[in-house]
Design a protein around this motif. Structure first.
Motif, PDB file in Angstrom:
ATOM      1  N   TYR A 257     -14.661 -22.569 -23.714  1.00  0.00           N
ATOM      2  CA  TYR A 257     -15.416 -23.220 -22.632  1.00  0.00           C
ATOM      3  C   TYR A 257     -15.085 -24.714 -22.558  1.00  0.00           C
ATOM      4  N   ARG A 258     -15.083 -25.393 -23.704  1.00  0.00           N
ATOM      5  CA  ARG A 258     -14.804 -26.844 -23.711  1.00  0.00           C
ATOM      6  C   ARG A 258     -13.399 -27.145 -23.194  1.00  0.00           C
ATOM      7  N   PHE A 259     -12.432 -26.344 -23.586  1.00  0.00           N
ATOM      8  CA  PHE A 259     -11.071 -26.529 -23.074  1.00  0.00           C
ATOM      9  C   PHE A 259     -11.054 -26.395 -21.559  1.00  0.00           C
ATOM     10  N   LEU A 260     -11.623 -25.320 -21.065  1.00  0.00           N
ATOM     11  CA  LEU A 260     -11.634 -25.083 -19.624  1.00  0.00           C
ATOM     12  C   LEU A 260     -12.394 -26.190 -18.896  1.00  0.00           C
ATOM     13  N   TYR A 261     -13.505 -26.610 -19.478  1.00  0.00           N
ATOM     14  CA  TYR A 261     -14.314 -27.650 -18.844  1.00  0.00           C
ATOM     15  C   TYR A 261     -13.564 -28.980 -18.780  1.00  0.00           C
ATOM     16  N   LYS A 262     -12.893 -29.331 -19.858  1.00  0.00           N
ATOM     17  CA  LYS A 262     -12.140 -30.585 -19.855  1.00  0.00           C
ATOM     18  C   LYS A 262     -10.984 -30.537 -18.859  1.00  0.00           C
ATOM     19  N   MET A 263     -10.476 -29.353 -18.591  1.00  0.00           N
ATOM     20  CA  MET A 263      -9.379 -29.216 -17.633  1.00  0.00           C
ATOM     21  C   MET A 263      -9.864 -29.269 -16.186  1.00  0.00           C
ATOM     22  N   CYS A 264     -11.037 -28.681 -15.901  1.00  0.00           N
ATOM     23  CA  CYS A 264     -11.463 -28.597 -14.498  1.00  0.00           C
ATOM     24  C   CYS A 264     -12.757 -29.345 -14.183  1.00  0.00           C
ATOM     25  N   ARG A 265     -13.538 -29.701 -15.203  1.00  0.00           N
ATOM     26  CA  ARG A 265     -14.784 -30.436 -15.047  1.00  0.00           C
ATOM     27  C   ARG A 265     -15.790 -29.752 -14.110  1.00  0.00           C
ATOM     28  N   ASP A 266     -15.841 -28.450 -14.186  1.00  0.00           N
ATOM     29  CA  ASP A 266     -16.776 -27.659 -13.388  1.00  0.00           C
ATOM     30  C   ASP A 266     -17.467 -26.678 -14.336  1.00  0.00           C
ATOM     31  N   LYS A 267     -18.764 -26.904 -14.570  1.00  0.00           N
ATOM     32  CA  LYS A 267     -19.489 -26.090 -15.546  1.00  0.00           C
ATOM     33  C   LYS A 267     -19.497 -24.606 -15.190  1.00  0.00           C
ATOM     34  N   MET A 268     -19.813 -24.307 -13.947  1.00  0.00           N
ATOM     35  CA  MET A 268     -19.900 -22.900 -13.536  1.00  0.00           C
ATOM     36  C   MET A 268     -18.528 -22.216 -13.617  1.00  0.00           C
ATOM     37  N   LEU A 269     -17.507 -22.876 -13.126  1.00  0.00           N
ATOM     38  CA  LEU A 269     -16.168 -22.311 -13.179  1.00  0.00           C
ATOM     39  C   LEU A 269     -15.733 -22.113 -14.631  1.00  0.00           C
ATOM     40  N   SER A 270     -16.010 -23.102 -15.478  1.00  0.00           N
ATOM     41  CA  SER A 270     -15.630 -22.995 -16.884  1.00  0.00           C
ATOM     42  C   SER A 270     -16.326 -21.823 -17.557  1.00  0.00           C
ATOM     43  N   GLU A 271     -17.591 -21.636 -17.263  1.00  0.00           N
ATOM     44  CA  GLU A 271     -18.322 -20.514 -17.847  1.00  0.00           C
ATOM     45  C   GLU A 271     -17.772 -19.188 -17.333  1.00  0.00           C
TER      46      GLU A 271
END
Length: 173
Positions: A33-47
């Motif tokens: 989740y943290r990797f994805l979030y740092k890449m896109c900065r979108d909580k819902m998308l990262s989840e």
């Protein structure tokens, strides 16, 4: 009794013991989740993408070839993110808004936002390498497996990306 390794658990999952996927999920969901979030900065998308990654781990468990599980997992995460961006385009949320909304305190808001802006100026491949290596603490050998390169090439790319990041960070100060 010694705790089973990620690779042991994944071999069990690949052989049909799907209940072991819960252990892998608990160990690695936050990192993915943290990797994805740092890449896109979108909580819902990262989840959503993090859930998709673990669905793909289950779906493609037969393709696991007894390699490093974390490398395999982050390769799936990386590919899922790339596929999403290819299909839907890059995120459009304003960088400053994201940085200030995420920062925990006023003292850290400016530093975090400034670092995020510097990261966002990097090419996506450079940003990805820095996030995986420095924020997710993935070693060069594992990172090489994730991105399909050699360890030496990854070290060089990370070094160059860090120099670019440093330049962007201090350029605006």
């Amino acid at each position: 009794m010694k705790e089973p390794t990620n690779e042991d658990l994944m071999r069990q999952v690949a052989n049909g013991a799907l209940d072991q996927l819960k252990v892998l999920f608990e160990r690695h969901h936050a990192h993915v989740y943290r990797f994805l979030y740092k890449m896109c900065r979108d909580k819902m998308l990262s989840e959503d993408l993090a859930q998709e990654v673990f669905y793909k781990v289950m779906k493609y468990r037969g393709s696991y070839n007894n390699g490093n599980f974390v490398s395999w997992l982050f390769a799936i995460a990386r590919n899922s993110l790339h596929s999403h961006f290819k299909k839907n385009g890059a995120p459009t949320e304003d960088i400053d808004t994201v940085g200030y909304r995420l920062a925990a305190s006023a003292a850290h808001e400016e530093d975090y936002s400034h670092l995020q802006r510097a990261l966002d100026r990097l090419a996506p491949s450079d940003k990805e390498l820095i996030i995986l290596n420095r924020f997710q603490e993935i070693r060069y050998a594992e990172l090489a497996l994730i991105v399909g390169s050699t360890e030496g090439a990854v070290k060089t790319k990370v070094s160059r990306a860090l120099k670019k990041l440093k330049g962007f960070y201090f350029e605006a100060l």
